[in-house]
Design a protein around this motif. Sequence first.
Motif, PDB file in Angstrom:
ATOM      1  N   GLY A  14     -13.747 -57.183  88.569  1.00 60.57           N
ATOM      2  CA  GLY A  14     -14.238 -56.403  87.425  1.00 60.57           C
ATOM      3  C   GLY A  14     -15.697 -56.051  87.555  1.00 60.57           C
ATOM      4  O   GLY A  14     -16.352 -55.762  86.549  1.00 60.57           O
ATOM      5  N   GLY A  15     -16.233 -56.105  88.786  1.00 62.45           N
ATOM      6  CA  GLY A  15     -17.641 -55.799  88.966  1.00 62.45           C
ATOM      7  C   GLY A  15     -18.514 -56.753  88.187  1.00 62.45           C
ATOM      8  O   GLY A  15     -18.204 -57.943  88.040  1.00 62.45           O
ATOM      9  N   VAL A  16     -19.576 -56.228  87.629  1.00 61.60           N
ATOM     10  CA  VAL A  16     -20.545 -57.072  86.935  1.00 61.60           C
ATOM     11  C   VAL A  16     -19.942 -57.747  85.713  1.00 61.60           C
ATOM     12  O   VAL A  16     -20.425 -58.778  85.245  1.00 61.60           O
ATOM     13  N   ARG A  17     -18.826 -57.212  85.221  1.00 65.40           N
ATOM     14  CA  ARG A  17     -18.173 -57.810  84.046  1.00 65.40           C
ATOM     15  C   ARG A  17     -17.606 -59.192  84.347  1.00 65.40           C
ATOM     16  O   ARG A  17     -17.280 -59.956  83.417  1.00 65.40           O
ATOM     17  N   ALA A  18     -17.462 -59.548  85.650  1.00 63.15           N
ATOM     18  CA  ALA A  18     -16.973 -60.891  86.010  1.00 63.15           C
ATOM     19  C   ALA A  18     -17.916 -61.984  85.531  1.00 63.15           C
ATOM     20  O   ALA A  18     -17.534 -63.156  85.472  1.00 63.15           O
TER      21      ALA A  18
END
Length: 298
Positions: A14-18
């Motif tokens: 989830g990209g930076v959302r991780a």
Amino acid sequence: MSNKIIKVLSFDGGGVRALAGLIFLSNFEKHTGKKIFDEFDFFAGVSAGSLNAFGLACKGFSAVETENLWSEYFLKKIKTPENFWDKYSPIQTRPKYTNKGRVEVLQKIFPDMSLGDSLKPVLTLSYDVESRRPVILSSYDTPDFSLVDACSASSAAPIYFPTYQSKDNRWFIDGGVVTNNPTLISLTEAQKYYKNQEIKVLSIGAGINTRKIPGKKSSQWGGLGWLRHDIMGIMLETQIEHRIAKDLLNDMYLRINSPLGNVNRRLDDDSEVNISRIKDLGSKWWDEFGSQFINFLS
């Protein structure tokens, strides 16, 4: 057969959302005084989630320490632009970023480490473009594969990063193109690793994009139209894995996820405002799922 229940921790991409998942886990550590590393036996992560899994399983970091891997310095370093004009052009002809900054960051975190150096079993997923097949990279089946290569291979998201060449001259793209939710893969791999033992799985998402796609308008979109309206997000949808895992495991499974709310759906928005919103999302998850999680572990 041991009576111990094996606990698996699985991270979506989830990209930076991780980062939201680490905020949730950090809250657990702060409230209980326990380390996530000590609570789980087997770790998995795909794409950006592989960094979370490797920080915990390979380095033995606390969730707070793993959270620091998403520092502003590291994020800016990772986002080394490929070309100024391509980065801001409406028609992107090359990857948005190079692999250079990302590899340098990973070399600082995991210097000279291989998957076999992991303190606990861990896996990630990538896709070999030349052989046209998904590849599971793990501490037990591919122990000589470098951690830098494994994390880079799993997170080489098309459009964002170039195809990644590993030291053994294979070419990989992001494992999220196979599945962005490694819950089922982590379950089957843990079942093979821990034969005949009961398994629990904690699966942590990276937020759900619930923005409506207008059906009538979408019927007129070509390639550019779909790219502008989150075709990548649709292809990285994770809900079917969640439904299957719930059916298979019942109360031996817990999923932490929710709609994105005001968090930007884009994988690379590391602006101060968006990072704050992602952290708020992780804290919201603790408020919503914290008690359930503590009971799940007991």
